[in-house]
Motif scaffolding. Sequence first.
Motif, PDB file in Angstrom:
ATOM      1  N   ARG A  34      -2.413  -9.003  -7.364  1.00  0.00           N
ATOM      2  CA  ARG A  34      -3.122  -8.927  -6.093  1.00  0.00           C
ATOM      3  C   ARG A  34      -3.280 -10.289  -5.415  1.00  0.00           C
ATOM      4  O   ARG A  34      -3.191 -10.392  -4.195  1.00  0.00           O
ATOM      5  CB  ARG A  34      -4.494  -8.309  -6.350  1.00  0.00           C
ATOM      6  N   LEU A  91       1.958   6.856  -6.736  1.00  0.00           N
ATOM      7  CA  LEU A  91       0.962   7.846  -7.170  1.00  0.00           C
ATOM      8  C   LEU A  91       1.465   9.267  -6.935  1.00  0.00           C
ATOM      9  O   LEU A  91       1.325  10.137  -7.793  1.00  0.00           O
ATOM     10  CB  LEU A  91      -0.358   7.638  -6.431  1.00  0.00           C
ATOM     11  N   ARG A 122      -2.812   1.333 -11.169  1.00  0.00           N
ATOM     12  CA  ARG A 122      -3.684   0.488 -10.354  1.00  0.00           C
ATOM     13  C   ARG A 122      -3.878  -0.875 -11.002  1.00  0.00           C
ATOM     14  O   ARG A 122      -3.891  -1.905 -10.318  1.00  0.00           O
ATOM     15  CB  ARG A 122      -5.034   1.181 -10.137  1.00  0.00           C
ATOM     16  N   GLN A 181       0.833  -1.203   0.000  1.00  0.00           N
ATOM     17  CA  GLN A 181       0.000   0.000   0.000  1.00  0.00           C
ATOM     18  C   GLN A 181       0.867   1.252   0.000  1.00  0.00           C
ATOM     19  O   GLN A 181       0.581   2.232  -0.693  1.00  0.00           O
ATOM     20  CB  GLN A 181      -0.923   0.001   1.221  1.00  0.00           C
ATOM     21  N   ASP A 199      -3.169  -4.489  -9.420  1.00  0.00           N
ATOM     22  CA  ASP A 199      -4.242  -5.488  -9.335  1.00  0.00           C
ATOM     23  C   ASP A 199      -3.896  -6.794 -10.033  1.00  0.00           C
ATOM     24  O   ASP A 199      -4.421  -7.846  -9.664  1.00  0.00           O
ATOM     25  CB  ASP A 199      -5.542  -4.911  -9.912  1.00  0.00           C
ATOM     26  N   TYR A 234       2.352   1.781  -3.442  1.00  0.00           N
ATOM     27  CA  TYR A 234       1.326   2.299  -4.353  1.00  0.00           C
ATOM     28  C   TYR A 234       1.119   3.800  -4.140  1.00  0.00           C
ATOM     29  O   TYR A 234       1.107   4.581  -5.089  1.00  0.00           O
ATOM     30  CB  TYR A 234       0.018   1.536  -4.142  1.00  0.00           C
TER      31      TYR A 234
END
Length: 143
Positions: free
Chosen positions: A51, A23, A44, A16, A48, A19
Motif C-alpha cells: 500500500r 475478489l 486484502r 482498486q 495492504d 482488487y
Amino acid sequence: MSYLQTQLIPHVRKVQSLYKRALRNMEGFSHHRHVYRFNAVILRARFDENRDILDMRKAKELLYLGEEELHRMMHYQPLKFPTSPGGTAYDRETVPPDWVLDYWHPLEKAQYPEYFARREQRKKEYVEVWEKQYGKPDPKDHH
C-alpha cells in the motif's frame, strides 16, 4: 458504450479495479461463504503489504504482475451480473432515445401537458447553453 475507456485512469483506480476483479474471481471458486471470506482477508493483506510504495516504477510493476496473476487464475466461467456486459440480460431492454418524444402525435402530447411544456423549455435552455459555449451555427454550412 460506457465500458469504453475515454480518459486516463489513475494508478489508485487501477489497483482498486484489480482488487475488485480478484475478489469477484475468487467468489466463483468458493462454494462456501466462510472459505471465500478467509481467502478475501488473505487477498486484502497482500494488497495492504504494498500500500505504501511510493516508487511508481515498482508500483506499476506490481500492478502488471497482479493483472498477469489474475489472468492466469481466471475462473473458467466467470460470474457476471445479468445486466453487466457479458451477462445473460445485458442490453436486453432497449431504452429509446429522447428524440423519439419529438415525434409523438399532438394528441399524445396533450395527455401530458406539464411534462412537454417543461421539456420544450429545457430544450430551449439547452440550445442557449450550446450557442453560448460553441456559437451559433453558420447558415452557409447547411447543405
